[in-house]
Design a protein around this motif. Sequence first.
Motif, PDB file in Angstrom:
ATOM      1  N   ASN A 156       3.689  -4.150  39.016  1.00 39.78           N
ATOM      2  CA  ASN A 156       2.743  -5.337  39.423  1.00 39.78           C
ATOM      3  C   ASN A 156       1.333  -4.920  38.700  1.00 39.78           C
ATOM      4  O   ASN A 156       0.933  -3.833  39.143  1.00 39.78           O
ATOM      5  CB  ASN A 156       2.512  -5.819  40.773  1.00 39.78           C
ATOM      6  CG  ASN A 156       3.686  -5.905  41.593  1.00 39.78           C
ATOM      7  OD1 ASN A 156       4.028  -7.200  41.455  1.00 39.78           O
ATOM      8  ND2 ASN A 156       4.570  -5.059  41.981  1.00 39.78           N
ATOM      9  N   ILE A 157       0.900  -5.557  37.790  1.00 40.67           N
ATOM     10  CA  ILE A 157      -0.516  -5.286  37.060  1.00 40.67           C
ATOM     11  C   ILE A 157      -1.587  -6.188  37.472  1.00 40.67           C
ATOM     12  O   ILE A 157      -1.581  -7.477  37.498  1.00 40.67           O
ATOM     13  CB  ILE A 157      -0.439  -5.480  35.677  1.00 40.67           C
ATOM     14  CG1 ILE A 157       0.935  -4.743  35.170  1.00 40.67           C
ATOM     15  CG2 ILE A 157      -1.713  -5.018  34.868  1.00 40.67           C
ATOM     16  CD1 ILE A 157       0.825  -3.329  35.152  1.00 40.67           C
ATOM     17  N   PHE A 158      -2.652  -5.668  37.941  1.00 38.39           N
ATOM     18  CA  PHE A 158      -3.812  -6.284  38.452  1.00 38.39           C
ATOM     19  C   PHE A 158      -5.037  -5.969  37.558  1.00 38.39           C
ATOM     20  O   PHE A 158      -5.457  -4.833  37.253  1.00 38.39           O
ATOM     21  CB  PHE A 158      -4.438  -5.889  39.664  1.00 38.39           C
ATOM     22  CG  PHE A 158      -3.397  -6.402  40.758  1.00 38.39           C
ATOM     23  CD1 PHE A 158      -3.502  -7.514  41.433  1.00 38.39           C
ATOM     24  CD2 PHE A 158      -2.368  -5.553  41.182  1.00 38.39           C
ATOM     25  CE1 PHE A 158      -2.547  -8.102  42.333  1.00 38.39           C
ATOM     26  CE2 PHE A 158      -1.219  -5.749  42.385  1.00 38.39           C
ATOM     27  CZ  PHE A 158      -1.496  -6.997  42.770  1.00 38.39           C
ATOM     28  N   TYR A 159      -5.482  -6.912  36.354  1.00 39.10           N
ATOM     29  CA  TYR A 159      -6.387  -6.703  35.422  1.00 39.10           C
ATOM     30  C   TYR A 159      -7.628  -7.361  35.550  1.00 39.10           C
ATOM     31  O   TYR A 159      -7.565  -8.682  36.134  1.00 39.10           O
ATOM     32  CB  TYR A 159      -5.666  -6.406  33.956  1.00 39.10           C
ATOM     33  CG  TYR A 159      -5.587  -7.777  33.235  1.00 39.10           C
ATOM     34  CD1 TYR A 159      -6.449  -8.150  32.534  1.00 39.10           C
ATOM     35  CD2 TYR A 159      -4.538  -8.851  33.839  1.00 39.10           C
ATOM     36  CE1 TYR A 159      -6.632  -9.634  31.837  1.00 39.10           C
ATOM     37  CE2 TYR A 159      -4.601 -10.291  33.219  1.00 39.10           C
ATOM     38  CZ  TYR A 159      -5.533 -10.444  32.219  1.00 39.10           C
ATOM     39  OH  TYR A 159      -5.488 -11.712  31.635  1.00 39.10           O
ATOM     40  N   GLY A 200      -7.448  -4.033  30.745  1.00 32.09           N
ATOM     41  CA  GLY A 200      -6.783  -4.751  29.959  1.00 32.09           C
ATOM     42  C   GLY A 200      -5.330  -4.339  29.860  1.00 32.09           C
ATOM     43  O   GLY A 200      -4.875  -3.388  30.511  1.00 32.09           O
ATOM     44  N   LEU A 201      -4.610  -5.173  28.978  1.00 31.34           N
ATOM     45  CA  LEU A 201      -2.975  -4.868  29.088  1.00 31.34           C
ATOM     46  C   LEU A 201      -2.493  -4.283  27.777  1.00 31.34           C
ATOM     47  O   LEU A 201      -1.497  -3.874  27.623  1.00 31.34           O
ATOM     48  CB  LEU A 201      -2.159  -6.388  29.054  1.00 31.34           C
ATOM     49  CG  LEU A 201      -2.540  -7.232  30.192  1.00 31.34           C
ATOM     50  CD1 LEU A 201      -1.807  -8.757  30.138  1.00 31.34           C
ATOM     51  CD2 LEU A 201      -2.205  -6.558  31.611  1.00 31.34           C
ATOM     52  N   GLU A 202      -3.556  -3.655  27.019  1.00 36.27           N
ATOM     53  CA  GLU A 202      -3.315  -3.016  25.786  1.00 36.27           C
ATOM     54  C   GLU A 202      -2.373  -1.844  25.992  1.00 36.27           C
ATOM     55  O   GLU A 202      -1.290  -1.783  25.248  1.00 36.27           O
ATOM     56  CB  GLU A 202      -4.549  -2.705  24.862  1.00 36.27           C
ATOM     57  CG  GLU A 202      -5.581  -3.675  24.613  1.00 36.27           C
ATOM     58  CD  GLU A 202      -6.195  -4.378  25.910  1.00 36.27           C
ATOM     59  OE1 GLU A 202      -6.066  -3.452  26.827  1.00 36.27           O
ATOM     60  OE2 GLU A 202      -6.904  -5.401  25.487  1.00 36.27           O
ATOM     61  N   PHE A 246       6.080  -0.969  27.611  1.00 34.93           N
ATOM     62  CA  PHE A 246       6.326  -0.630  28.793  1.00 34.93           C
ATOM     63  C   PHE A 246       6.671  -2.199  29.553  1.00 34.93           C
ATOM     64  O   PHE A 246       5.916  -2.974  29.535  1.00 34.93           O
ATOM     65  CB  PHE A 246       5.158  -0.085  29.680  1.00 34.93           C
ATOM     66  CG  PHE A 246       5.662   0.419  30.987  1.00 34.93           C
ATOM     67  CD1 PHE A 246       6.592   1.604  31.131  1.00 34.93           C
ATOM     68  CD2 PHE A 246       5.003  -0.240  32.029  1.00 34.93           C
ATOM     69  CE1 PHE A 246       6.893   2.042  32.487  1.00 34.93           C
ATOM     70  CE2 PHE A 246       5.456  -0.090  33.368  1.00 34.93           C
ATOM     71  CZ  PHE A 246       6.396   1.140  33.548  1.00 34.93           C
ATOM     72  N   PRO A 247       7.888  -2.333  30.198  1.00 33.75           N
ATOM     73  CA  PRO A 247       8.292  -3.289  31.021  1.00 33.75           C
ATOM     74  C   PRO A 247       7.218  -3.798  32.243  1.00 33.75           C
ATOM     75  O   PRO A 247       7.156  -2.806  32.936  1.00 33.75           O
ATOM     76  CB  PRO A 247       9.531  -3.387  31.364  1.00 33.75           C
ATOM     77  CG  PRO A 247       9.838  -1.708  31.268  1.00 33.75           C
ATOM     78  CD  PRO A 247       8.980  -1.158  30.486  1.00 33.75           C
ATOM     79  N   VAL A 248       6.967  -4.934  32.247  1.00 33.29           N
ATOM     80  CA  VAL A 248       6.075  -5.393  33.271  1.00 33.29           C
ATOM     81  C   VAL A 248       6.703  -6.510  33.962  1.00 33.29           C
ATOM     82  O   VAL A 248       7.048  -7.483  33.385  1.00 33.29           O
ATOM     83  CB  VAL A 248       4.587  -5.797  32.869  1.00 33.29           C
ATOM     84  CG1 VAL A 248       3.701  -6.148  34.223  1.00 33.29           C
ATOM     85  CG2 VAL A 248       3.839  -4.358  32.512  1.00 33.29           C
ATOM     86  N   ASN A 249       6.880  -6.427  35.376  1.00 34.03           N
ATOM     87  CA  ASN A 249       7.334  -7.817  36.075  1.00 34.03           C
ATOM     88  C   ASN A 249       6.375  -8.703  36.673  1.00 34.03           C
ATOM     89  O   ASN A 249       6.724  -9.908  36.589  1.00 34.03           O
ATOM     90  CB  ASN A 249       7.949  -7.042  37.214  1.00 34.03           C
ATOM     91  CG  ASN A 249       9.069  -6.036  36.895  1.00 34.03           C
ATOM     92  OD1 ASN A 249       8.874  -4.744  36.921  1.00 34.03           O
ATOM     93  ND2 ASN A 249      10.512  -6.337  36.623  1.00 34.03           N
ATOM     94  N   GLY A 254       7.123  -5.238  24.364  1.00 35.39           N
ATOM     95  CA  GLY A 254       5.833  -5.261  24.780  1.00 35.39           C
ATOM     96  C   GLY A 254       5.267  -6.666  24.360  1.00 35.39           C
ATOM     97  O   GLY A 254       4.216  -6.820  24.319  1.00 35.39           O
ATOM     98  N   MET A 255       6.260  -7.591  24.425  1.00 34.27           N
ATOM     99  CA  MET A 255       5.702  -9.056  24.145  1.00 34.27           C
ATOM    100  C   MET A 255       5.625  -9.882  25.356  1.00 34.27           C
ATOM    101  O   MET A 255       6.419  -9.586  26.348  1.00 34.27           O
ATOM    102  CB  MET A 255       6.778  -9.760  23.314  1.00 34.27           C
ATOM    103  CG  MET A 255       6.949  -8.989  21.803  1.00 34.27           C
ATOM    104  SD  MET A 255       5.473  -9.083  20.969  1.00 34.27           S
ATOM    105  CE  MET A 255       5.358 -10.958  20.658  1.00 34.27           C
TER     106      MET A 255
END
Length: 371
Positions: free
Chosen positions: A26-29, A335-337, A344-347, A368-369
Amino acid sequence: MIIESLELKNYRNYDQLHIEFSPGTNIFYGNNAQGKTNILEAVYVCCTTRSHRGSKDREMIHFHQEESHIKMNIRKNGVPYRIDMHLKKNRTKGVAINGIPIRKASELFGIIHVVFFSPEDLNLIKNGPADRRRFVDLELCQLNKLYVHSLVSYNKILMQRNKLLKDLAFKPEYEETLDVYDMQLAQYGRELIGSRSRFISQLGEITREIHYQLSGGKEELHISYDPCASQEELEDAIRRSRVQDKKQKVTLVGPHRDDIRFQIGEADIRRFGSQGQQRTAALSLKLAEIELVKRTVKDYPVLLLDDVLSELDGERQNHLLAAIDHIQTMITCTGLEDFVNHCFPVNQVYRVVEGTVSREVRAMSQEGMIE
């Protein structure tokens, strides 16, 4: 163990917030000072009853409010749990598990394990011994309920003894009371020293393997516990220090003064290591913490990464991202760079702007898309 959802009310800069987490990454940006770290802090508080920042309860309550509420739903071995925590400005916090209030923090420990990794942790080696003791205490409290009791008891007696040392100038007739405090301090101190020594020994073996890989097989890191007095000598050492304690009005001997030694070969890298060696050792230590929890409780902890990737070079980023492949992870970043560049796979991705959290995309593929 998986954290399924989090609800906040009047917590830090959040009036109301409800988030459902993916069991993966889980990404919080968003930009700095928007509230990303507050989410991770709330998760940590709900798991351990304390802030990783060392903040007091009243400091985590929304401005102009008297209370804050955190609710977290988790699932462990297929069994659901709900943790409710009420933070209060002028009273002790209230904690309930599945709607049943608990009286001791130790009743919460062990339900779910978390590992928090922040940029400050990369300075764990070069910082003062208090930071390293705090690192050990926080992890041991999650893994060993008996340690919680010993630590709380030791700190209580230490506080009472220090108060008495200050009062002796006005009440010298109370000096005999020090004998009782010395005996109790030694009793609980020996328990702390034993638990810490075993923990550092186990953690050191794992850390050595990880650090050897991170250094490309060039360095072997050795970690050892460095007590100011051994278990056997602790009570005598406390008594011998009494004259100096009375002069300085503080207890100078005991586990509250202990440290951890980090060596590569004969060199103490706290004093003689390069910044790169110190940061690599700190990263190895945090990765070893994850593995030790897995071996101890037979399950992975939940990993909280607070803007750490931006502080690591590409090689260390790769090692960290590879280590979290099978772990529920919550990551804050600007950022998501980094994730795109490392494929890297992100859910799940959330954007955080001024205390508002919006769900943006569902996943990021192996290539990475953004999908």
